[in-house]
Design an enzyme around this catalytic site. Structure first.
Site: not given
Length: 366
Positions: A14, A109
Site C-alpha cells: 500500500d 495498492e
C-alpha cells in the site's frame, strides 16, 4: 496453526499518501507542507491528503471548504491521474519481477502471492522489504506492506506500521492477532457495521469469535458467515491477476555506461529482437512505441511515437526506436535502454488468473 486450507505467502503493498506523494516527488517545494489533492476552499472534495494535512483532520472525500477550515494554511493541487497511472505502472513492473500473481486493488495498492516467486526467496518478509526499498530507490516513493497467510490478514497488517513500514503476521500468530484486533480495524467492517457490532457487544476479534455462526447470520445475513471465517483466519480467496496487458516491453541494464549512440544502436537491435519474440508469443501488437532511457545519474526519460497501424515486426520497431533515440541529444551517459509497445490490440481480451497448484507446508518461513 493447523488448517484444512492452504497457507499462502501474501503481501499487500500500500503506497503511503500516494497522490500527494507523487505531487511532492514532482514538486519538492511542497514537501513538509500540508497538502490536499483535488478540490479547493470554494468547491470540490479532497481526493487525497499528505500526512502533514492529516494531522489537522484533513481526509479524502472531505469538502475543500471544510479541509481549508481545519487547516487554513493547506495547499491544494489539481489531481493528475495520467501521472499517477504512469507511476503506478512503474511500481507494478517491480511487482512483476517477483511474481505474476499480482492483483491490483487500485493505483496505489495490490496483493502479491509470493508463495513461489521468481527470485526463489523463501521469505515473504524479506521480499516485501526489498520491494519497498526498490520503490523508494527507483521511483522515490514510500510504501507500507502487510505479510501473512491470506489476503485479508495481509491487508489488515499493512495499516499497522504506516507510513513506510511493514508488519508480518506469521502462521502461528494469526489467531492471537485476530483476537486482539479492534473490530473497527477488520477490513470490510465499515462505520455502520462497527456500530451495530458494538451494540451487540462485539468490540474485538475475541468478542466476534465467541459468537456462533447462527448468531452472526441472524444479525448480519450472508456477511455473518464471512465474519465467522475471517476471525478464525479462514479466507481462501486467491490472488487473481485478471489483468489485461497495457504494454509489452524489453530492456537491458549495461555493465558499463554507454556514451555513444553507435553502441546504443547495437543494444537496441538486441532489445527489439527480444520484444518481437514476446509480442509474437503473446499474439499482441501495438501502435505506440516508447523508448526508455535511464542515465548514469539514474534520471529516467521516455520518448514515444504512435503509428497509424499495429506493429509486431522487429524492423519497424527498431526504425522507430532509432528515430526516438536521435530525437534529441543525450543528457548523459546511459546505463539502461528499453523499448515498449503501448496502445495494444488487447482492449477486448481477458486474461485468466493462473492457478496455484503448489502443495504448501503448514509452517514455513515468513
Amino acid at each position: 496453526m493447523k488448517t484444512d486450507f492452504p497457507l499462502r505467502k501474501i503481501i499487500h503493498v500500500d503506497m503511503d499518501a500516494f497522490y500527494a506523494s507523487v505531487e511532492e516527488l514532482d514538486n519538492p517545494e511542497l514537501i513538509g507542507k500540508p497538502l490536499a489533492v483535488g478540490g479547493n476552499e470554494i468547491r470540490g472534495v479532497v481526493s487525497a491528503a499528505n500526512y502533514e494535512a492529516r494531522k489537522y483532520g484533513v481526509r479524502s472525500a472531505m469538502s475543500g471548504y471544510l479541509a481549508k477550515k481545519n487547516c487554513p494554511h493547506l495547499t491544494f493541487v489539481k489531481p493528475r491521474f495520467a501521472r499517477y497511472k504512469e507511476i503506478s505502472q512503474r511500481i507494478r513492473s517491480i511487482f512483476f519481477e517477483y511474481t505474476d500473481l499480482v492483483e491490483p486493488l487500485s493505483l496505489d495498492e495490490a496483493y502479491l502471492d509470493v508463495t513461489t516467486n521468481k527470485k526463489g526467496n523463501p521469505s515473504a518478509t524479506l521480499i516485501a522489504r526489498e520491494i519497498r526499498k526498490r520503490i523508494f530507490d527507483e521511483i522515490g516513493l514510500r510504501a507500507s506492506a502487510g505479510i501473512s497467510i491470506n489476503k485479508f490478514i495481509a491487508k489488515v497488517a499493512s495499516d499497522f506500521n504506516k507510513p513506510n513500514g511493514q508488519k508480518t503476521v506469521n502462521p502461528e500468530e494469526v489467531l492471537q492477532f485476530l483476537e486482539d484486533l479492534e473490530i473497527r480495524k477488520f477490513y470490510g467492517v465499515g462505520k455502520v457495521t462497527a456500530e451495530k457490532m458494538y451494540r451487540l457487544g462485539i468490540f474485538t476479534g475475541k468478542d466476534l469469535k465467541e459468537k456462533s455462526l447462527e448468531f452472526l447470520e441472524k444479525n448480519f445475513g450472508k456477511g455473518g458467515g464471512h465474519y465467522f471465517n475471517i476471525v478464525r483466519g479462514i479466507h481462501n480467496s486467491p490472488v487473481k491477476p485478471h489483468r489485461i496487458p497495457k504494454s509489452v516491453g524489453a530492456e537491458r541494464t549495461f555493465s558499463e555506461n554507454l556514451s555513444s549512440e553507435v553502441f546504443m544502436l547495437e543494444r537496441l537491435e538486441h532489445i527489439a529482437t527480444e520484444l518481437e519474440k514476446r509480442l509474437k508469443k503473446s499474439k499482441i501488437a501495438g501502435k505506440t512505441i516508447t523508448l526508455k532511457i535511464k542515465y548514469s545519474d539514474f534520471t529516467l526519460q521516455t520518448r514515444s511515437k504512435t503509428l497509424p497501424y499495429f506493429v509486431t515486426d522487429k524492423s519497424l520497431i527498431l526504425d522507430t526506436a532509432k528515430e526516438l533515440l536521435y530525437q534529441e541529444k543525450m543528457e548523459n551517459s546511459v546505463r539502461l535502454l528499453g523499448i515498449s509497445l503501448h496502445n495494444l490490440n488487447t482492449d477486448k481480451k481477458k486474461t485468466e488468473a493462473k492457478k496455484d497448484s503448489v502443495s504448501l507446508q503448514l509452517q514455513f518461513e515468513f
